[in-house]
Motif scaffolding. Structure first.
Motif, PDB file in Angstrom:
ATOM      1  N   ARG A  94       0.809  -1.211   0.000  1.00  0.00           N
ATOM      2  CA  ARG A  94       0.000   0.000   0.000  1.00  0.00           C
ATOM      3  C   ARG A  94       0.849   1.271   0.000  1.00  0.00           C
ATOM      4  N   GLN A  95       2.136   1.134   0.214  1.00  0.00           N
ATOM      5  CA  GLN A  95       3.044   2.282   0.158  1.00  0.00           C
ATOM      6  C   GLN A  95       3.408   2.638  -1.281  1.00  0.00           C
ATOM      7  N   ILE A  96       3.032   1.794  -2.220  1.00  0.00           N
ATOM      8  CA  ILE A  96       3.273   2.043  -3.642  1.00  0.00           C
ATOM      9  C   ILE A  96       1.950   2.467  -4.261  1.00  0.00           C
ATOM     10  N   GLU A  97       1.943   3.637  -4.868  1.00  0.00           N
ATOM     11  CA  GLU A  97       0.706   4.205  -5.413  1.00  0.00           C
ATOM     12  C   GLU A  97       0.000   3.232  -6.361  1.00  0.00           C
ATOM     13  N   GLY A  98      -1.272   2.974  -6.063  1.00  0.00           N
ATOM     14  CA  GLY A  98      -2.097   2.135  -6.912  1.00  0.00           C
ATOM     15  C   GLY A  98      -2.010   0.643  -6.627  1.00  0.00           C
ATOM     16  N   LEU A  99      -1.124   0.255  -5.721  1.00  0.00           N
ATOM     17  CA  LEU A  99      -0.934  -1.162  -5.428  1.00  0.00           C
ATOM     18  C   LEU A  99      -1.560  -1.497  -4.075  1.00  0.00           C
ATOM     19  N   TRP A 100      -2.226  -2.638  -4.009  1.00  0.00           N
ATOM     20  CA  TRP A 100      -2.802  -3.101  -2.754  1.00  0.00           C
ATOM     21  C   TRP A 100      -2.908  -4.610  -2.869  1.00  0.00           C
ATOM     22  N   LEU A 101      -1.921  -5.297  -2.303  1.00  0.00           N
ATOM     23  CA  LEU A 101      -1.830  -6.740  -2.449  1.00  0.00           C
ATOM     24  C   LEU A 101      -2.325  -7.474  -1.207  1.00  0.00           C
ATOM     25  N   ARG A 102      -2.913  -8.599  -1.442  1.00  0.00           N
ATOM     26  CA  ARG A 102      -3.378  -9.495  -0.376  1.00  0.00           C
ATOM     27  C   ARG A 102      -2.192 -10.379   0.032  1.00  0.00           C
ATOM     28  N   GLU A 103      -2.021 -10.555   1.328  1.00  0.00           N
ATOM     29  CA  GLU A 103      -0.975 -11.435   1.843  1.00  0.00           C
ATOM     30  C   GLU A 103      -1.410 -12.896   1.694  1.00  0.00           C
ATOM     31  N   PRO A 104      -0.461 -13.843   1.653  1.00  0.00           N
ATOM     32  CA  PRO A 104      -0.828 -15.254   1.505  1.00  0.00           C
ATOM     33  C   PRO A 104      -1.846 -15.731   2.547  1.00  0.00           C
ATOM     34  N   GLY A 105      -1.735 -15.266   3.768  1.00  0.00           N
ATOM     35  CA  GLY A 105      -2.643 -15.679   4.830  1.00  0.00           C
ATOM     36  C   GLY A 105      -3.988 -14.983   4.807  1.00  0.00           C
ATOM     37  N   GLN A 106      -4.198 -14.057   3.881  1.00  0.00           N
ATOM     38  CA  GLN A 106      -5.464 -13.332   3.795  1.00  0.00           C
ATOM     39  C   GLN A 106      -6.460 -13.985   2.836  1.00  0.00           C
ATOM     40  N   PHE A 107      -6.102 -15.139   2.327  1.00  0.00           N
ATOM     41  CA  PHE A 107      -7.038 -15.916   1.516  1.00  0.00           C
ATOM     42  C   PHE A 107      -7.776 -16.872   2.455  1.00  0.00           C
ATOM     43  N   LEU A 108      -8.699 -17.641   1.934  1.00  0.00           N
ATOM     44  CA  LEU A 108      -9.441 -18.586   2.769  1.00  0.00           C
ATOM     45  C   LEU A 108      -8.479 -19.486   3.539  1.00  0.00           C
ATOM     46  N   HIS A 109      -7.420 -19.932   2.863  1.00  0.00           N
ATOM     47  CA  HIS A 109      -6.335 -20.716   3.469  1.00  0.00           C
ATOM     48  C   HIS A 109      -5.032 -20.045   3.048  1.00  0.00           C
ATOM     49  N   ASP A 110      -3.936 -20.426   3.668  1.00  0.00           N
ATOM     50  CA  ASP A 110      -2.636 -19.859   3.315  1.00  0.00           C
ATOM     51  C   ASP A 110      -2.322 -20.201   1.859  1.00  0.00           C
ATOM     52  N   ALA A 111      -2.140 -19.195   1.031  1.00  0.00           N
ATOM     53  CA  ALA A 111      -1.910 -19.401  -0.398  1.00  0.00           C
ATOM     54  C   ALA A 111      -0.474 -19.788  -0.734  1.00  0.00           C
ATOM     55  N   MET A 112       0.464 -19.636   0.196  1.00  0.00           N
ATOM     56  CA  MET A 112       1.861 -19.943  -0.129  1.00  0.00           C
ATOM     57  C   MET A 112       2.077 -21.429  -0.416  1.00  0.00           C
ATOM     58  N   PRO A 113       1.573 -22.356   0.393  1.00  0.00           N
ATOM     59  CA  PRO A 113       1.751 -23.773   0.028  1.00  0.00           C
ATOM     60  C   PRO A 113       1.109 -24.113  -1.322  1.00  0.00           C
ATOM     61  N   ARG A 114       0.006 -23.490  -1.633  1.00  0.00           N
ATOM     62  CA  ARG A 114      -0.643 -23.718  -2.931  1.00  0.00           C
ATOM     63  C   ARG A 114       0.247 -23.203  -4.060  1.00  0.00           C
ATOM     64  N   ALA A 115       0.868 -22.045  -3.864  1.00  0.00           N
ATOM     65  CA  ALA A 115       1.770 -21.489  -4.877  1.00  0.00           C
ATOM     66  C   ALA A 115       2.992 -22.383  -5.060  1.00  0.00           C
ATOM     67  N   GLN A 116       3.544 -22.887  -3.971  1.00  0.00           N
ATOM     68  CA  GLN A 116       4.707 -23.769  -4.062  1.00  0.00           C
ATOM     69  C   GLN A 116       4.351 -25.069  -4.789  1.00  0.00           C
ATOM     70  N   ALA A 117       3.174 -25.618  -4.497  1.00  0.00           N
ATOM     71  CA  ALA A 117       2.731 -26.842  -5.173  1.00  0.00           C
ATOM     72  C   ALA A 117       2.477 -26.587  -6.656  1.00  0.00           C
ATOM     73  N   PHE A 118       1.909 -25.435  -6.980  1.00  0.00           N
ATOM     74  CA  PHE A 118       1.670 -25.091  -8.379  1.00  0.00           C
ATOM     75  C   PHE A 118       3.002 -24.940  -9.115  1.00  0.00           C
ATOM     76  N   LEU A 119       3.948 -24.307  -8.480  1.00  0.00           N
ATOM     77  CA  LEU A 119       5.284 -24.139  -9.060  1.00  0.00           C
ATOM     78  C   LEU A 119       5.935 -25.497  -9.316  1.00  0.00           C
TER      79      LEU A 119
END
Length: 163
Positions: free
Chosen positions: A115-140
């Motif tokens: 949010r410190q970058i104008e126009g950007l507002w990103l969701r953290e991995p833990g802000q999804f229904l479940h932690d999205a990082m393990p899903r991203a690692q598995a997809f990778l």
């Protein structure tokens, strides 16, 4: 970029249960980019944000080393990724334009930093229904060892055997 036919971003359950490519194309591309940068930190990639011009939608984050790029489609060239993204966005939004913004890796998993970058507002991995990082690692994982593919591609471009 992926433009869903219906708005699923407001519904955490529907968002989570979309196919991986849709999930990482529309709302979680930053998590996939972070997973890539974490796994392949030694290959010289960095995050790039396709920031739509004022009045347009269609944000997307991918990683690039200046030549190669990776996002939910897999490994390609940055030129091909950008060509596809711009063509697709302009098909939905005539006159669509965007700029490329290089992002620090830490921004990808921090709502506060993003949010410190104008126009950007990103969701953290833990802000999804479940932690999205393990899903991203598995997809990778589905793309195999990209390090070998990238090192082989780089070696073939600089090989003296081709002279």
């Amino acid at each position: 970029m992926f433009f869903p036919k219906i708005n699923v971003k407001a519904d955490p359950v529907r968002r989570w249960h979309r196919p991986d490519r849709h999930f990482f194309a529309n709302g979680a591309c930053q998590v996939l980019a972070f997973a890539f940068l974490e796994r392949y930190s030694d290959l010289g990639f960095h995050a790039r944000w396709i920031k739509p011009a004022t009045g347009y939608t269609g944000n997307h984050i991918f990683v690039s080393d200046g030549r190669h790029a990776f996002d939910y489609h897999g490994l390609t060239t940055e030129a091909q990724l950008l060509s596809f993204a711009f063509r697709r966005a302009r098909r939905f939004f005539p006159g669509w334009d965007a700029t490329l913004v290089d992002l620090p890796t830490a921004v990808l998993i921090s709502e506060q930093r993003s949010r410190q970058i104008e126009g950007l507002w990103l969701r953290e991995p833990g802000q999804f229904l479940h932690d999205a990082m393990p899903r991203a690692q598995a997809f990778l994982d589905k793309f195999g060892n990209l390090r070998n593919r990238l090192l082989t591609a780089s070696a073939s471009c600089t090989s003296h055997d081709t002279e």
